[in-house]
Scaffold this motif. Structure first.
Motif, PDB file in Angstrom:
ATOM      1  N   LEU A 296     -34.167 -25.687 -22.218  1.00  0.00           N
ATOM      2  CA  LEU A 296     -35.415 -25.228 -22.809  1.00  0.00           C
ATOM      3  C   LEU A 296     -36.193 -26.415 -23.370  1.00  0.00           C
ATOM      4  N   LEU A 297     -37.469 -26.450 -23.088  1.00  0.00           N
ATOM      5  CA  LEU A 297     -38.332 -27.532 -23.564  1.00  0.00           C
ATOM      6  C   LEU A 297     -39.126 -27.078 -24.780  1.00  0.00           C
ATOM      7  N   PRO A 298     -39.606 -28.006 -25.594  1.00  0.00           N
ATOM      8  CA  PRO A 298     -40.473 -27.636 -26.716  1.00  0.00           C
ATOM      9  C   PRO A 298     -41.760 -27.000 -26.211  1.00  0.00           C
ATOM     10  N   PRO A 299     -42.349 -26.091 -26.980  1.00  0.00           N
ATOM     11  CA  PRO A 299     -43.579 -25.428 -26.541  1.00  0.00           C
ATOM     12  C   PRO A 299     -44.688 -26.394 -26.156  1.00  0.00           C
ATOM     13  N   ALA A 300     -44.853 -27.491 -26.884  1.00  0.00           N
ATOM     14  CA  ALA A 300     -45.924 -28.434 -26.554  1.00  0.00           C
ATOM     15  C   ALA A 300     -45.746 -28.999 -25.144  1.00  0.00           C
ATOM     16  N   GLN A 301     -44.498 -29.229 -24.733  1.00  0.00           N
ATOM     17  CA  GLN A 301     -44.255 -29.737 -23.379  1.00  0.00           C
ATOM     18  C   GLN A 301     -44.490 -28.655 -22.328  1.00  0.00           C
ATOM     19  N   ILE A 302     -44.156 -27.412 -22.659  1.00  0.00           N
ATOM     20  CA  ILE A 302     -44.461 -26.312 -21.737  1.00  0.00           C
ATOM     21  C   ILE A 302     -45.974 -26.195 -21.553  1.00  0.00           C
ATOM     22  N   ARG A 303     -46.721 -26.318 -22.641  1.00  0.00           N
ATOM     23  CA  ARG A 303     -48.190 -26.268 -22.520  1.00  0.00           C
ATOM     24  C   ARG A 303     -48.710 -27.423 -21.680  1.00  0.00           C
TER      25      ARG A 303
END
Length: 422
Positions: A296-303
């Motif tokens: 799982l990646l941090p939300p900022a990286q998903i964005r």
């Protein structure tokens, strides 16, 4: 065993929890400035993490996030100066005994607080854990009755809510709790059930931080599609075969595929299904790649990744949210009746696809429309309006007045403009 289950059930009963809260949640507003946020379960769910971060990013006050455990929610570096965690393991999920202990601790935290907010997401209608849905509503009701400004933030409402959850939420609303629903479909359902609600949009649309490091790491300079295979959909041979058809169709469009999990926890783990899809793919005959993100990646990286992608196919709604906020078309598998409302906000019902047999054909049909010239421009224009609607979640609280101070970078959409925009 049955006796133990009955005793535990009795200790979680709504009347007992309500009696405990009336006795112990006695703190009244004193003009404090700290915002209390009761978090969703977290721990292995990027969407839950993104919801919490978005709320903190939208505030200039210190935020105390109530969690079951400090392992449930991460504190990203750019929010460490105004975000802290308060572990209350039994406040929402425990029996009356543990709930009483944590209610006392919450009362102490309220001494410096000015507001209480509860993330509603898809956990208020009893579809997942009924007791937790009811307890959230009971805590909200009790605090509102004490004079606290309490709101339940951006939640979906099921077409068939559990009657006990509905009754508890109605009592909370009658006590003065502000109910903020995140899409027009949920709004219509809630009003039909007699709930007084305010229209808003998902809280994650308020997120500010973006990091394109993962896009560079997993996709390089290639054009790519982001694909999430949700553990909620199931992982049988038929499902894998349909997803492989989706990947083949994306390859035919000249796109590499990056497989990204969004949830990884017992009972709904995306990682094994994404790994199964990645297994056995060498470079396809047309030279296209399949790359697995195995964590799982941090939300900022998903964005950042979703902003750089040409297209997204996902079984998780918050991956769709983080894609649409950048104008990226996100074909989304409908679960729990919440995706239809999201796509209604974007006037893009074709992006909502039912899972099941012949999934690949339905996704391909949606991708034909999603790839049309003008689609990204339409979604980007709607995103601005949806973001303004999402701001209703924090209206009246201390709104953000300064930029996010972080080391993350903002991904530019220009890399794919020439491909999918007029």
């Amino acid at each position: 065993m049955r006796v133990k289950e009955r005793v535990r059930g009795a200790l979680k009963a709504e009347p007992l929890i309500r009696a405990v809260d009336r006795a112990l949640l006695r703190a009244r507003p004193r003009g404090g400035t700290t915002a209390i946020l009761i978090a969703p379960p977290g721990r292995g769910n990027i969407g839950d993490q993104a919801l919490v971060e978005a709320f903190v990013e939208a505030m200039d006050a210190a935020v105390v996030v109530v969690v079951r455990s400090v392992a449930d929610i991460d504190i990203p570096p750019h929010l460490s100066d105004r975000m802290s965690l308060l572990p209350l393991p039994a406040l929402i999920y425990g029996t009356a005994i543990g709930h009483a202990r944590d209610a006392r601790r919450l009362s102490r935290a309220l001494r410096s607080a000015g507001s209480v907010s509860i993330i509603g997401a898809d956990i208020m209608d009893g579809a997942y854990v009924l007791g937790a849905s009811v307890t959230r509503a009971v805590v909200a009701e009790t605090l509102a009755a004490r004079g606290w400004p309490v709101r339940i933030l951006g939640f979906s409402w099921n077409g068939r809510p559990h009657p006990v959850a509905l009754r508890a939420l109605r009592r909370a609303a009658n006590a003065g709790v502000t109910l903020l629903v995140r899409d027009p479909v949920s709004s219509a359902r809630a009003r039909a059930d007699g709930l007084a609600v305010t229209d808003t949009a998902d809280l994650v649309f308020l997120a500010r931080s973006t990091d394109d490091a993962a896009a560079r790491r997993y996709a390089g300079d290639a054009r790519f599609a982001l694909v999430n295979a949700s553990g909620l959909i199931g992982g049988g041979d038929d499902v894998v075969r349909e997803y492989r058809g989706v990947i083949a169709g994306l390859h035919d469009r000249g796109l590499d595929v990056v497989l990204v999990p969004h949830v990884s926890r017992a009972g709904a783990d995306d990682v094994p299904l994404c790994a199964a899809l990645a297994a056995g793919w060498a470079d396809a005959a047309n030279g296209r790649r399949v790359t697995l993100v195995d964590r799982l990646l941090p939300p900022a990286q998903i964005r950042g990744m979703s902003a750089e992608a040409d297209l997204v196919v996902t079984g998780r709604m918050h991956l769709a949210v983080m894609s649409l906020m950048a104008g990226t078309p996100a074909v989304t598998l409908a679960t729990q009746g919440k995706v239809e409302g999201l796509m209604a906000l974007f006037e893009a019902p074709y992006l909502c696809v039912d899972p099941g047999a012949e999934l690949a054909a339905r996704v391909e049909s949606a991708l034909v429309t999603a790839s049309q010239p003008g689609t990204r421009a339409h979604l980007s224009a709607r995103a601005e309006r949806v973001r303004a609607l999402a701001a209703e979640n924090v209206h009246g609280l201390s709104a953000e007045r300064h930029p996010i101070s972080s080391t993350t970078s903002t991904a530019s959409p220009s890399a794919h403009d020439a491909v999918t925009r007029p």
